[in-house]
Design a protein around this motif. Sequence first.
Motif, PDB file in Angstrom:
ATOM      1  N   LEU A   1       2.565   1.780  -3.364  1.00 44.54           N
ATOM      2  CA  LEU A   1       1.639   2.240  -4.404  1.00 44.54           C
ATOM      3  C   LEU A   1       1.335   3.727  -4.241  1.00 44.54           C
ATOM      4  O   LEU A   1       1.288   4.477  -5.226  1.00 44.54           O
ATOM      5  CB  LEU A   1       0.352   1.415  -4.359  1.00 44.54           C
ATOM      6  CG  LEU A   1       0.448   0.017  -4.967  1.00 44.54           C
ATOM      7  CD1 LEU A   1      -0.806  -0.784  -4.690  1.00 44.54           C
ATOM      8  CD2 LEU A   1       0.683   0.109  -6.470  1.00 44.54           C
ATOM      9  N   VAL A   2       1.142   4.153  -2.983  1.00 41.17           N
ATOM     10  CA  VAL A   2       0.864   5.578  -2.738  1.00 41.17           C
ATOM     11  C   VAL A   2       2.069   6.421  -3.174  1.00 41.17           C
ATOM     12  O   VAL A   2       1.920   7.459  -3.831  1.00 41.17           O
ATOM     13  CB  VAL A   2       0.541   5.814  -1.245  1.00 41.17           C
ATOM     14  CG1 VAL A   2       0.430   7.299  -0.955  1.00 41.17           C
ATOM     15  CG2 VAL A   2      -0.749   5.105  -0.864  1.00 41.17           C
TER      16      VAL A   2
ATOM     17  N   TYR B   1       0.830  -1.198   0.000  1.00 40.50           N
ATOM     18  CA  TYR B   1       0.000   0.000   0.000  1.00 40.50           C
ATOM     19  C   TYR B   1       0.870   1.257   0.000  1.00 40.50           C
ATOM     20  O   TYR B   1       0.674   2.177  -0.791  1.00 40.50           O
ATOM     21  CB  TYR B   1      -0.903  -0.044   1.246  1.00 40.50           C
ATOM     22  CG  TYR B   1      -2.053   0.913   1.226  1.00 40.50           C
ATOM     23  CD1 TYR B   1      -3.086   0.751   0.316  1.00 40.50           C
ATOM     24  CD2 TYR B   1      -2.125   1.961   2.127  1.00 40.50           C
ATOM     25  CE1 TYR B   1      -4.151   1.624   0.301  1.00 40.50           C
ATOM     26  CE2 TYR B   1      -3.192   2.837   2.126  1.00 40.50           C
ATOM     27  CZ  TYR B   1      -4.208   2.667   1.210  1.00 40.50           C
ATOM     28  OH  TYR B   1      -5.248   3.527   1.193  1.00 40.50           O
TER      29      TYR B   1
ATOM     30  N   TRP C   1       2.217   6.591  -6.941  1.00 40.45           N
ATOM     31  CA  TRP C   1       1.190   7.503  -7.464  1.00 40.45           C
ATOM     32  C   TRP C   1       1.652   8.954  -7.381  1.00 40.45           C
ATOM     33  O   TRP C   1       1.509   9.730  -8.333  1.00 40.45           O
ATOM     34  CB  TRP C   1      -0.104   7.292  -6.674  1.00 40.45           C
ATOM     35  CG  TRP C   1      -1.234   8.167  -7.106  1.00 40.45           C
ATOM     36  CD1 TRP C   1      -1.622   9.341  -6.556  1.00 40.45           C
ATOM     37  CD2 TRP C   1      -2.125   7.930  -8.205  1.00 40.45           C
ATOM     38  NE1 TRP C   1      -2.697   9.860  -7.225  1.00 40.45           N
ATOM     39  CE2 TRP C   1      -3.029   9.011  -8.244  1.00 40.45           C
ATOM     40  CE3 TRP C   1      -2.247   6.906  -9.150  1.00 40.45           C
ATOM     41  CZ2 TRP C   1      -4.046   9.096  -9.193  1.00 40.45           C
ATOM     42  CZ3 TRP C   1      -3.260   6.987 -10.092  1.00 40.45           C
ATOM     43  CH2 TRP C   1      -4.135   8.074 -10.105  1.00 40.45           C
TER      44      TRP C   1
ATOM     45  N   ALA D   1      -4.558   3.218  -4.504  1.00 48.55           N
ATOM     46  CA  ALA D   1      -3.852   2.043  -3.992  1.00 48.55           C
ATOM     47  C   ALA D   1      -4.837   1.083  -3.331  1.00 48.55           C
ATOM     48  O   ALA D   1      -4.728  -0.139  -3.483  1.00 48.55           O
ATOM     49  CB  ALA D   1      -2.782   2.475  -2.995  1.00 48.55           C
TER      50      ALA D   1
END
Lengths: 111, 195
Positions: free
Chosen positions: B28-29, B25, B32, B51
Amino acid sequence: MTPGAVADWLAVVSLTAGALLSLAAAIGVLRFPDTLSRMHAATKPQVLGVLLLLLGVGLRLRSPADLGMIVLVGVFQLATAPVAAQMIGRAAYRAGRVDRNLLDVDELADR
Amino acid sequence: MTAPGTEPPARRTRTGRWRDQLIAYGWLVLAWNLFWGEFTWGNLLGGLLTAGVVLLFFPLPPVTFHGRLRLRGLLVFGSRFVVELVRASAHVARIAVQPGYTPRSAIIGVRLRLPTDLNLALTAEVLSLVPGTLIVEVDRDAGILYVHVLDVRGPAALATSRAQVHALERRIVEVIGSNAELRQVRTGPVDKEFP
């Protein structure tokens, strides 16, 4: 020379080396005798070529926003190129598109 | 993080699973925000939402590691990887442009000493970027990697390639392995001949 000029010259060197390696990779893909050998050209010089090009671009641009994107592109290139080569290589092997005259040993066939 | 073996297996797996999800997580953040090129509250919120959706609809396979990241191992692995990537690229580039040269190759099976999913995946991934080797097939149950070796010159070259794969496996375990795994790789028998 100012630090900016030094970075620019390093960028020139990186970009040229990266371009030459990418060219060598293309020649390898074209000239190697079978799919599996071609995948070697599509992974090693290709990945290093892209990384050097990214390094050159990063040295020239020098802004944090672009650097983040460049790092991401590099990381994904390192992570995905071997996977793609393996998928293509495995498919080629299973489809029998391997030149057995060029193989000294094939332990996968004995499995 | 607790040492492996101190908690009951079921609970350890569940907390390990949550930890893995949380790490994914976070990455992914971060990715991004890097995509958008700047860290703002809006991007952070968008990243958290995206995410969450990604992990909900594309759940990760349960690959976990019970070891810890070793900084020294990471430095050794990283510097060695850069050197080998450069050598591999130079080698392939040279035989690509060498006139009238047809490289011979071979496919060998290498049994890893530590057949965990993570170790198989990482070793397979990295060995495609170091000199001579490319992953073709993975036998997950037996823990065997089938490796295509480019530019083979005699049987001795194949033994060298096998040793290189094992050395690579060891360098990877020295980064991410637990103490027990490290012992297993350092003292475990190396198969001279396949299988």
